[in-house]
Design an enzyme around this catalytic site. Structure first.
Site, PDB file in Angstrom:
ATOM      1  N   GLY A 136       0.827  -1.062  -0.059  1.00  0.00           N
ATOM      2  CA  GLY A 136      -0.020  -0.008  -0.009  1.00  0.00           C
ATOM      3  C   GLY A 136       0.775   1.160   0.106  1.00  0.00           C
ATOM      4  CG  MET A 171      -1.577  -7.609  -7.162  1.00  0.00           C
ATOM      5  SD  MET A 171      -1.297  -6.672  -8.467  1.00  0.00           S
ATOM      6  CE  MET A 171       0.569  -6.116  -8.444  1.00  0.00           C
ATOM      7  CG  HIS A 174       0.460  -1.409 -15.292  1.00  0.00           C
ATOM      8  ND1 HIS A 174       0.485  -2.556 -15.092  1.00  0.00           N
ATOM      9  CD2 HIS A 174       1.399  -1.646 -16.454  1.00  0.00           C
ATOM     10  CE1 HIS A 174       1.111  -3.482 -15.665  1.00  0.00           C
ATOM     11  NE2 HIS A 174       1.824  -2.774 -16.611  1.00  0.00           N
ATOM     12  CG  ASN A 184       1.084   3.493  -5.742  1.00  0.00           C
ATOM     13  OD1 ASN A 184       1.547   4.431  -6.070  1.00  0.00           O
ATOM     14  ND2 ASN A 184       1.729   2.456  -6.066  1.00  0.00           N
ATOM     15  CG  ASP A 241      -2.065  -4.202 -16.661  1.00  0.00           C
ATOM     16  OD1 ASP A 241      -2.709  -3.803 -15.775  1.00  0.00           O
ATOM     17  OD2 ASP A 241      -1.427  -5.007 -16.627  1.00  0.00           O
TER      18      ASP A 241
HETATM   19  C1  GAR Z   1       2.869  -0.953  -7.733  1.00  0.00           C
HETATM   20  O1  GAR Z   1       4.093  -0.906  -8.294  1.00  0.00           O
HETATM   21  C2  GAR Z   1       1.597  -0.892  -8.797  1.00  0.00           C
HETATM   22  O2  GAR Z   1       1.908  -0.036  -9.785  1.00  0.00           O
HETATM   23  C3  GAR Z   1       1.751  -2.256  -9.288  1.00  0.00           C
HETATM   24  O3  GAR Z   1       1.771  -3.033  -7.833  1.00  0.00           O
HETATM   25  C4  GAR Z   1       2.368  -2.022  -6.972  1.00  0.00           C
HETATM   26  C5  GAR Z   1       1.727  -2.017  -5.734  1.00  0.00           C
HETATM   27  O4  GAR Z   1       2.718  -1.465  -4.513  1.00  0.00           O
HETATM   28  N1  GAR Z   1       0.252  -2.508  -9.703  1.00  0.00           N
HETATM   29  C6  GAR Z   1       0.273  -3.473 -10.574  1.00  0.00           C
HETATM   30  O5  GAR Z   1       1.166  -4.167 -11.171  1.00  0.00           O
HETATM   31  C7  GAR Z   1      -1.358  -3.724 -11.423  1.00  0.00           C
HETATM   32  N2  GAR Z   1      -1.073  -4.091 -12.743  1.00  0.00           N
HETATM   33  P1  GAR Z   1       1.869  -0.652  -3.478  1.00  0.00           P
HETATM   34  O6  GAR Z   1       1.169  -1.886  -2.775  1.00  0.00           O
HETATM   35  O7  GAR Z   1       3.154  -0.376  -2.707  1.00  0.00           O
HETATM   36  O8  GAR Z   1       1.412   0.555  -3.707  1.00  0.00           O
END
Ligand code: GAR
Length: 220
Positions: free
Chosen positions: A17, A95, A114, A19, A150
């Site tokens: 988390g 995910m 993404h 983001n 995506d």
């Molecule tokens: C991030 O890099 C996001 O862009 C990616 O998962 C990570 C989550 O990190 N998402 C994908 O690959 C979706 N296709 P976080 O839990 O630290 O935010």
């Protein structure tokens, strides 16, 4: 003066988390036009839930393993999202693949981040895919979600160079630092009413674009 109403967002997470944290930090600014009304997580115990609780944001766990298939799982998520009053749903490291039915219900109200420059490198391990391909740049994309994985109209992108000695981890970290800038930016642009989807392209009002080109390797 009447209080200005903020755009209510729900954030869907599965993992650490970071983001989500960037969105929480953005919303702490009293001038932010955005508020997070719900953090929904499909993984019990995910650290993203701790981040939300620490910020006094309501959380709910909807564990996909408790449901017999994607439709009932998504119906439960949909009910929670409706209850929260969310006007925009933000996937932030969520995910699970979503069905066309769910995506259509939230048409132009569902966005994703993404870690590649879409439409290049969809799916998982996209940082490694970019390195393997010999790409000189990668980056990250915030986009409206469409049924294909995506895929969907692009709102904001950030570009980073790929260096000869990069591995998946070093490139992922460089991209993630930019994700933390562009997700709050995209949400703010939407909240300010500055994004319109026109024929599957996003038009951003009063957007300033950088000048010039990046070249890697540098000619100097
Ligand atoms: C991030 O890099 C996001 O862009 C990616 O998962 C990570 C989550 O990190 N998402 C994908 O690959 C979706 N296709 P976080 O839990 O630290 O935010």
């Amino acid at each position: 003066m009447a209080p200005v109403s903020k755009l209510k967002i729900a954030v869907l997470v599965s993992g650490g988390g970071t983001n989500l944290q960037s969105l929480i930090d953005h919303c702490r600014d009293p001038n932010s036009p955005v508020e997070i009304t719900l953090v929904l997580c499909n993984v019990p115990g995910a650290f993203a839930l701790e981040r939300a609780k620490k910020a006094d944001i309501p959380t709910v766990v909807v564990n996909h393993k408790d449901f017999d298939g994607r439709e009932p799982f998504e119906s439960a998520m949909h009910a929670e999202l409706e209850r929260s009053g969310a006007e925009l749903v933000c996937l932030a490291g969520f995910m699970r693949l979503l069905t066309d039915g769910f995506v259509d219900k939230w048409h132009d109200r569902l966005i994703n981040i993404h870690p590649s420059l879409l439409p290049a490198f969809r799916g998982l391990h996209v940082q490694q895919k970019a390195i393997n391909y010999g790409a000189r740049f990668s980056g990250c994309t915030v986009h409206f979600v469409r049924p294909a994985m995506d895929d969907g109209p692009i709102i904001v992108q950030a570009v980073v160079p790929i260096y000869g000695n990069d591995d998946e981890g070093s490139l992922a970290a460089r991209i993630l630092a930019e994700e933390h800038k562009i997700y709050p930016l995209a949400v703010r642009l939407i909240a300010e009413g500055r994004c319109r989807v026109v024929g599957e392209r996003v038009v951003v009002e009063n957007a300033r674009a950088p000048e010039g080109a990046l070249i890697n390797p540098s000619p100097e």
